[in-house]
Each structure stands twice: as structure tokens, then as C-alpha cells.
Scaffold this motif. Sequence first.
Motif, PDB file in Angstrom:
ATOM      1  N   VAL A   1       0.892  -1.124  -0.032  1.00  0.00           N
ATOM      2  CA  VAL A   1       0.110  -0.110   0.255  1.00  0.00           C
ATOM      3  C   VAL A   1       0.938   1.349   0.191  1.00  0.00           C
ATOM      4  N   PRO A   2       0.965   2.073  -0.940  1.00  0.00           N
ATOM      5  CA  PRO A   2       1.728   3.291  -1.242  1.00  0.00           C
ATOM      6  C   PRO A   2       1.674   4.059  -0.066  1.00  0.00           C
ATOM      7  N   GLU A   3       2.780   4.639   0.417  1.00  0.00           N
ATOM      8  CA  GLU A   3       3.292   5.530   1.539  1.00  0.00           C
ATOM      9  C   GLU A   3       2.172   6.864   1.187  1.00  0.00           C
ATOM     10  N   GLN A   4       2.023   7.231  -0.077  1.00  0.00           N
ATOM     11  CA  GLN A   4       1.335   8.760   0.178  1.00  0.00           C
ATOM     12  C   GLN A   4      -0.141   8.467   0.242  1.00  0.00           C
ATOM     13  N   ARG A   5      -0.668   7.339   0.148  1.00  0.00           N
ATOM     14  CA  ARG A   5      -2.143   7.264   0.569  1.00  0.00           C
ATOM     15  C   ARG A   5      -2.325   6.976   1.838  1.00  0.00           C
ATOM     16  N   LEU A   6      -1.279   6.847   2.605  1.00  0.00           N
ATOM     17  CA  LEU A   6      -1.498   6.658   4.307  1.00  0.00           C
ATOM     18  C   LEU A   6      -1.145   7.760   4.750  1.00  0.00           C
ATOM     19  N   LEU A   7      -1.950   8.791   5.523  1.00  0.00           N
ATOM     20  CA  LEU A   7      -1.392   9.778   6.370  1.00  0.00           C
ATOM     21  C   LEU A   7      -1.240   9.214   7.668  1.00  0.00           C
ATOM     22  N   ASN A   8      -0.683  10.042   8.526  1.00  0.00           N
ATOM     23  CA  ASN A   8      -0.279   9.859  10.033  1.00  0.00           C
ATOM     24  C   ASN A   8      -1.623   9.530  10.632  1.00  0.00           C
ATOM     25  N   GLY A   9      -1.745   8.759  11.519  1.00  0.00           N
ATOM     26  CA  GLY A   9      -2.872   8.634  12.418  1.00  0.00           C
ATOM     27  C   GLY A   9      -3.374   7.254  12.624  1.00  0.00           C
ATOM     28  N   ARG A  10      -4.564   7.152  13.066  1.00  0.00           N
ATOM     29  CA  ARG A  10      -5.155   5.748  13.251  1.00  0.00           C
ATOM     30  C   ARG A  10      -5.978   5.341  12.092  1.00  0.00           C
ATOM     31  N   TRP A  11      -5.716   3.963  11.464  1.00  0.00           N
ATOM     32  CA  TRP A  11      -6.586   3.450  10.437  1.00  0.00           C
ATOM     33  C   TRP A  11      -7.009   2.123  10.858  1.00  0.00           C
ATOM     34  N   ASN A  12      -8.165   1.489  10.228  1.00  0.00           N
ATOM     35  CA  ASN A  12      -8.769   0.151  10.498  1.00  0.00           C
ATOM     36  C   ASN A  12      -8.480  -0.530   9.155  1.00  0.00           C
ATOM     37  N   ILE A  13      -7.835  -1.381   9.141  1.00  0.00           N
ATOM     38  CA  ILE A  13      -7.438  -2.082   7.927  1.00  0.00           C
ATOM     39  C   ILE A  13      -8.364  -3.509   7.988  1.00  0.00           C
ATOM     40  N   LYS A  14      -8.974  -3.643   6.643  1.00  0.00           N
ATOM     41  CA  LYS A  14     -10.090  -4.967   6.560  1.00  0.00           C
ATOM     42  C   LYS A  14      -9.394  -5.681   5.352  1.00  0.00           C
ATOM     43  N   ILE A  15      -8.704  -6.815   5.422  1.00  0.00           N
ATOM     44  CA  ILE A  15      -8.266  -7.743   4.208  1.00  0.00           C
ATOM     45  C   ILE A  15      -9.339  -8.906   4.045  1.00  0.00           C
ATOM     46  N   SER A  16      -9.888  -8.874   3.089  1.00  0.00           N
ATOM     47  CA  SER A  16     -10.743  -9.977   2.836  1.00  0.00           C
ATOM     48  C   SER A  16     -10.256 -10.691   1.433  1.00  0.00           C
ATOM     49  N   TRP A  17     -10.075 -11.931   1.452  1.00  0.00           N
ATOM     50  CA  TRP A  17      -9.415 -12.679   0.341  1.00  0.00           C
ATOM     51  C   TRP A  17     -10.080 -14.043   0.256  1.00  0.00           C
ATOM     52  N   LYS A  18      -9.811 -14.533  -0.832  1.00  0.00           N
ATOM     53  CA  LYS A  18     -10.306 -15.994  -1.017  1.00  0.00           C
ATOM     54  C   LYS A  18      -9.388 -16.711  -1.861  1.00  0.00           C
ATOM     55  N   HIS A  19      -9.028 -18.020  -1.333  1.00  0.00           N
ATOM     56  CA  HIS A  19      -7.832 -18.734  -2.000  1.00  0.00           C
ATOM     57  C   HIS A  19      -8.397 -20.265  -1.960  1.00  0.00           C
ATOM     58  N   LYS A  20      -8.631 -20.547  -3.224  1.00  0.00           N
ATOM     59  CA  LYS A  20      -9.177 -22.312  -3.402  1.00  0.00           C
ATOM     60  C   LYS A  20     -10.726 -22.248  -2.859  1.00  0.00           C
ATOM     61  N   ASN A  21     -11.299 -21.244  -3.058  1.00  0.00           N
ATOM     62  CA  ASN A  21     -12.684 -21.196  -2.612  1.00  0.00           C
ATOM     63  C   ASN A  21     -12.767 -21.141  -1.134  1.00  0.00           C
ATOM     64  N   THR A  22     -12.008 -20.808  -0.375  1.00  0.00           N
ATOM     65  CA  THR A  22     -11.970 -20.575   0.946  1.00  0.00           C
ATOM     66  C   THR A  22     -11.982 -18.952   1.065  1.00  0.00           C
ATOM     67  N   ASP A  23     -12.744 -18.525   2.125  1.00  0.00           N
ATOM     68  CA  ASP A  23     -12.662 -17.045   2.494  1.00  0.00           C
ATOM     69  C   ASP A  23     -11.954 -16.907   3.478  1.00  0.00           C
ATOM     70  N   TYR A  24     -11.139 -15.779   3.596  1.00  0.00           N
ATOM     71  CA  TYR A  24     -10.329 -15.325   4.781  1.00  0.00           C
ATOM     72  C   TYR A  24     -10.768 -13.864   4.948  1.00  0.00           C
ATOM     73  N   LEU A  25     -10.644 -13.546   6.379  1.00  0.00           N
ATOM     74  CA  LEU A  25     -10.789 -12.076   6.793  1.00  0.00           C
ATOM     75  C   LEU A  25      -9.914 -11.802   7.870  1.00  0.00           C
ATOM     76  N   PHE A  26      -9.052 -10.753   7.707  1.00  0.00           N
ATOM     77  CA  PHE A  26      -8.041 -10.127   8.616  1.00  0.00           C
ATOM     78  C   PHE A  26      -8.542  -8.591   8.938  1.00  0.00           C
ATOM     79  N   LYS A  27      -8.780  -8.458  10.227  1.00  0.00           N
ATOM     80  CA  LYS A  27      -9.207  -6.929  10.683  1.00  0.00           C
ATOM     81  C   LYS A  27      -8.103  -6.522  11.688  1.00  0.00           C
TER      82      LYS A  27
END
Length: 148
Positions: free
Chosen positions: A117-143
Motif C-alpha cells: 500500500v503506497p506511503e502517499q495514501r496513508l496519512l499519519n494517524g489511526r487506520w482500521n484495515i480489513k483484508i478479505s481474500w479468497k484462495h481455493k474457494n476458502t474465504d479469509y478475513l483479517f481485521k
Amino acid sequence: MKIGWGTGIVIAIVAFMSFILYLVITMSTDNNFSHDLVTEQYYQQELEYQQEINAEKNLRNLEEKITLQKSSEGLKIKFPTKFNNEKIEGKVFLYRPSNKQLDFEIPISTSDTYLLVPEQRLLNGRWNIKISWKHKNTDYLFKKELVY
């Protein structure tokens, strides 16, 4: 003219009700007090919550976890090495609680086992990140909440 205790109580109640009514009208019409939901599709997301629970459970069952690493280029998101890079599909959503206009979403496209994720998109401060992906028809979620 003498005011009795009954008249004093009525005046106090009317004054209190007028004050409360003034506050309600001010809070409802003033643009400084906006009452936005976190997302516009709040109820739709509520119905999909069980899928999120299952995806988080799938993530917990992995031996190797997803990791976040700050670097000079930006935020490096490393996926478990057991995943085949071409078969990972999903999205990364970064939510800024203090400013809705800074929220953004990027699709997952990895050339190696990480996503940058490029540095210029992220300003200093608090962020919530949510990564949802699928691999071989299995869903995964990272928060995670992070301070950049």
C-alpha cells in the motif's frame, strides 16, 4: 405580585422543556453535528456478518498468519507463503475513523507473497484495515487497528 410555589414549579417545568426542545432542534438542524453511519449499506453488512465470522475462523486456523510491516515505500502486507500468488483474489479496505473522505479500497494483486500500500495514501494517524481474500474457494478475513 407574589408568585406561589405551584406557579414557580410550572414556570420551571416550562423553562426546562423549552431548553430541551431548543437543544433537540439545534442538534437536528446544525451541520456541525452530522450523524453518519460508518457505511451506507449498514443493514446489508449486518446480514453478511456470519460469513465474516466464518472467514475470520478460517484465518485463525492457518498455521502462518498474515503480517503487516511498515517500510519506506508504504505498508507491506505479507500473505502466508503457502498461498499461490496467482490464486489470491480479494480486496484491502483501509478505513479512517476520523475522516470518511480518506477511506480507500484496493484490489489484491500480488507479484510476490506481499502487497504494497503506497506511503502517499496513508496519512499519519489511526487506520482500521480489513483484508478479505479468497484462495481455493476458502474465504479469509483479517481485521486490525493500526497507527501509521
